[in-house]
Design a protein around this motif. Structure first.
Motif, PDB file in Angstrom:
ATOM      1  N   GLY A 152       8.415  -3.519  18.950  1.00 56.97           N
ATOM      2  CA  GLY A 152       7.792  -2.232  18.682  1.00 56.97           C
ATOM      3  C   GLY A 152       6.292  -2.318  18.900  1.00 56.97           C
ATOM      4  O   GLY A 152       5.779  -3.312  19.408  1.00 56.97           O
ATOM      5  N   GLN A 153       5.623  -1.274  18.485  1.00 53.84           N
ATOM      6  CA  GLN A 153       4.175  -1.242  18.626  1.00 53.84           C
ATOM      7  C   GLN A 153       3.546  -2.111  17.551  1.00 53.84           C
ATOM      8  O   GLN A 153       3.951  -2.063  16.388  1.00 53.84           O
ATOM      9  CB  GLN A 153       3.670   0.186  18.502  1.00 53.84           C
ATOM     10  CG  GLN A 153       2.205   0.363  18.823  1.00 53.84           C
ATOM     11  CD  GLN A 153       1.801   1.817  18.877  1.00 53.84           C
ATOM     12  OE1 GLN A 153       2.621   2.708  18.696  1.00 53.84           O
ATOM     13  NE2 GLN A 153       0.531   2.072  19.116  1.00 53.84           N
ATOM     14  N   GLY A 154       2.582  -2.919  17.934  1.00 49.91           N
ATOM     15  CA  GLY A 154       1.901  -3.773  16.982  1.00 49.91           C
ATOM     16  C   GLY A 154       0.706  -3.082  16.355  1.00 49.91           C
ATOM     17  O   GLY A 154       0.389  -1.922  16.651  1.00 49.91           O
ATOM     18  N   THR A 155       0.027  -3.814  15.494  1.00 51.95           N
ATOM     19  CA  THR A 155      -1.175  -3.305  14.844  1.00 51.95           C
ATOM     20  C   THR A 155      -2.288  -4.346  15.011  1.00 51.95           C
ATOM     21  O   THR A 155      -2.067  -5.533  14.806  1.00 51.95           O
ATOM     22  CB  THR A 155      -0.910  -2.971  13.371  1.00 51.95           C
ATOM     23  OG1 THR A 155      -2.066  -2.360  12.796  1.00 51.95           O
ATOM     24  CG2 THR A 155      -0.516  -4.190  12.551  1.00 51.95           C
ATOM     25  N   LEU A 156      -3.465  -3.880  15.396  1.00 51.59           N
ATOM     26  CA  LEU A 156      -4.563  -4.774  15.714  1.00 51.59           C
ATOM     27  C   LEU A 156      -5.330  -5.163  14.457  1.00 51.59           C
ATOM     28  O   LEU A 156      -5.756  -4.296  13.690  1.00 51.59           O
ATOM     29  CB  LEU A 156      -5.508  -4.110  16.708  1.00 51.59           C
ATOM     30  CG  LEU A 156      -6.769  -4.882  17.077  1.00 51.59           C
ATOM     31  CD1 LEU A 156      -6.427  -6.201  17.762  1.00 51.59           C
ATOM     32  CD2 LEU A 156      -7.682  -4.038  17.977  1.00 51.59           C
ATOM     33  N   VAL A 157      -5.506  -6.468  14.289  1.00 51.81           N
ATOM     34  CA  VAL A 157      -6.338  -7.017  13.215  1.00 51.81           C
ATOM     35  C   VAL A 157      -7.529  -7.713  13.861  1.00 51.81           C
ATOM     36  O   VAL A 157      -7.355  -8.596  14.701  1.00 51.81           O
ATOM     37  CB  VAL A 157      -5.542  -8.019  12.358  1.00 51.81           C
ATOM     38  CG1 VAL A 157      -6.457  -8.710  11.365  1.00 51.81           C
ATOM     39  CG2 VAL A 157      -4.402  -7.307  11.637  1.00 51.81           C
ATOM     40  N   THR A 158      -8.712  -7.287  13.471  1.00 55.19           N
ATOM     41  CA  THR A 158      -9.936  -7.882  13.975  1.00 55.19           C
ATOM     42  C   THR A 158     -10.732  -8.437  12.811  1.00 55.19           C
ATOM     43  O   THR A 158     -11.071  -7.695  11.878  1.00 55.19           O
ATOM     44  CB  THR A 158     -10.785  -6.860  14.741  1.00 55.19           C
ATOM     45  OG1 THR A 158     -10.004  -6.290  15.803  1.00 55.19           O
ATOM     46  CG2 THR A 158     -12.026  -7.512  15.332  1.00 55.19           C
ATOM     47  N   VAL A 159     -11.005  -9.733  12.861  1.00 47.42           N
ATOM     48  CA  VAL A 159     -11.779 -10.383  11.803  1.00 47.42           C
ATOM     49  C   VAL A 159     -13.128 -10.768  12.387  1.00 47.42           C
ATOM     50  O   VAL A 159     -13.231 -11.656  13.231  1.00 47.42           O
ATOM     51  CB  VAL A 159     -11.057 -11.623  11.256  1.00 47.42           C
ATOM     52  CG1 VAL A 159     -11.839 -12.206  10.078  1.00 47.42           C
ATOM     53  CG2 VAL A 159      -9.637 -11.275  10.839  1.00 47.42           C
ATOM     54  N   SER A 160     -14.140 -10.076  11.937  1.00 47.43           N
ATOM     55  CA  SER A 160     -15.473 -10.275  12.514  1.00 47.43           C
ATOM     56  C   SER A 160     -16.533  -9.784  11.542  1.00 47.43           C
ATOM     57  O   SER A 160     -16.323  -8.833  10.790  1.00 47.43           O
ATOM     58  CB  SER A 160     -15.590  -9.515  13.838  1.00 47.43           C
ATOM     59  OG  SER A 160     -16.888  -9.609  14.353  1.00 47.43           O
TER      60      SER A 160
END
Length: 116
Positions: A107-115
């Protein structure tokens, strides 16, 4: 079965996020439910797994920081992510394994950005 991951976003190093995976069927009907991630330029990797009986497995890179859980009465699996690091940055997906051994379509994923 259809799967939808959500809950991603931008977070500073050391922060926390909780991801949700909503399935179109009751999750207790699956053999396993897994959280995966794919960072830019890298292959998709398994992050956490929860078995039908409730046991869990984690990738070494997230042990002690991530926790997978489920809503036994419903259709949702969660991934609690604490002490996030920049290397956790990726698109996160969930998937299920059926008792036949087959897997659902991604399915569609979800973006995790750690910055910072």
């Amino acid at each position: 079965v259809q799967l939808q991951a959500s809950g991603g976003g931008l977070v500073q190093p050391g922060g926390s996020l909780r991801l949700s995976c909503a399935a179109s069927e009751r999750i207790v009907s699956f053999k396993t439910i897994g959280w995966y991630r794919q960072a830019p330029g890298k292959q998709r990797e398994l992050v956490a797994l929860i078995f039908s009986g409730g046991n869990t497995n984690y990738a070494d890179s997230v042990k002690g920081r991530f926790t997978v859980s489920r809503d036994n009465a419903g259709n949702t699996v969660y991934l609690q992510m604490n002490s996030l690091k920049p290397e956790d940055t990726a698109v996160y997906y969930c998937n299920v394994q059926f008792w036949t051994g087959n897997y659902a379509d991604w399915g569609q994923g979800t973006l995790v950005t750690v910055s910072s």
